[in-house]
Design a protein around this motif. Structure first.
Motif, PDB file in Angstrom:
ATOM      1  N   VAL A   1      -1.447 -27.260 -86.334  1.00  8.77           N
ATOM      2  CA  VAL A   1      -1.438 -26.099 -85.309  1.00  8.77           C
ATOM      3  C   VAL A   1      -2.715 -25.605 -84.843  1.00  8.77           C
ATOM      4  N   ARG A   2      -2.912 -25.569 -83.313  1.00  8.16           N
ATOM      5  CA  ARG A   2      -4.195 -25.106 -82.870  1.00  8.16           C
ATOM      6  C   ARG A   2      -4.061 -23.520 -82.641  1.00  8.16           C
ATOM      7  N   ASP A   3      -5.216 -23.157 -82.554  1.00  5.60           N
ATOM      8  CA  ASP A   3      -5.268 -21.540 -82.505  1.00  5.60           C
ATOM      9  C   ASP A   3      -4.857 -21.135 -80.838  1.00  5.60           C
ATOM     10  N   ALA A   4      -4.535 -19.788 -80.989  1.00  2.00           N
ATOM     11  CA  ALA A   4      -3.774 -19.597 -79.579  1.00  2.00           C
ATOM     12  C   ALA A   4      -4.983 -19.526 -78.456  1.00  2.00           C
ATOM     13  N   TRP A   5      -6.035 -19.225 -78.876  1.00  2.00           N
ATOM     14  CA  TRP A   5      -7.292 -19.245 -77.784  1.00  2.00           C
ATOM     15  C   TRP A   5      -7.433 -20.637 -77.245  1.00  2.00           C
ATOM     16  N   SER A   6      -7.215 -21.645 -78.032  1.00  4.61           N
ATOM     17  CA  SER A   6      -7.560 -23.009 -77.431  1.00  4.61           C
ATOM     18  C   SER A   6      -6.147 -23.853 -76.594  1.00  4.61           C
ATOM     19  N   ASP A   7      -5.306 -23.006 -76.657  1.00  2.00           N
ATOM     20  CA  ASP A   7      -4.123 -23.252 -76.268  1.00  2.00           C
ATOM     21  C   ASP A   7      -4.134 -23.330 -74.468  1.00  2.00           C
ATOM     22  N   PRO A   8      -4.123 -24.466 -73.883  1.00  6.18           N
ATOM     23  CA  PRO A   8      -4.179 -24.663 -72.350  1.00  6.18           C
ATOM     24  C   PRO A   8      -3.043 -23.786 -71.541  1.00  6.18           C
ATOM     25  N   ALA A   9      -2.030 -23.648 -72.122  1.00  7.66           N
ATOM     26  CA  ALA A   9      -0.873 -23.174 -71.632  1.00  7.66           C
ATOM     27  C   ALA A   9      -1.025 -21.593 -71.475  1.00  7.66           C
ATOM     28  N   ARG A  10      -1.950 -20.862 -72.038  1.00  7.84           N
ATOM     29  CA  ARG A  10      -2.319 -19.489 -71.875  1.00  7.84           C
ATOM     30  C   ARG A  10      -2.966 -19.124 -70.701  1.00  7.84           C
ATOM     31  N   THR A  11      -3.586 -20.496 -69.948  1.00  2.00           N
ATOM     32  CA  THR A  11      -4.168 -19.962 -68.910  1.00  2.00           C
ATOM     33  C   THR A  11      -3.410 -19.981 -67.593  1.00  2.00           C
TER      34      THR A  11
END
Length: 67
Positions: free
Chosen positions: A37-47
């Motif tokens: 599981v990756r942290d939310a800040w590194s999730d590319p979908a958040r951009t």
């Protein structure tokens, strides 16, 4: 435990082989496991601000204009 099954390696050859095995084992222990599981800040979908437009002939037009 490592056992030589065939041949008669020199001490240098055996040391080189063991060094490679130890480096590979250390590298495997430090890599991130698959499916971690990756942290939310590194999730590319958040951009992505909204829904990604469906592919098609006019998708480039819908990718900029809201609506």
């Amino acid at each position: 435990m490592i056992k030589v099954v065939r041949g008669n390696p020199t001490p240098e050859e055996l040391a080189a082989t063991l060094a490679v095995v130890r480096v590979r084992a250390a590298a495997a222990a430090t890599t991130e496991p698959v499916g971690a599981v990756r942290d939310a800040w590194s999730d590319p979908a958040r951009t992505v601000p909204g829904r990604v437009p469906a592919p098609g002939p006019a998708a480039w037009r819908r990718s900029f204009w809201p609506g």
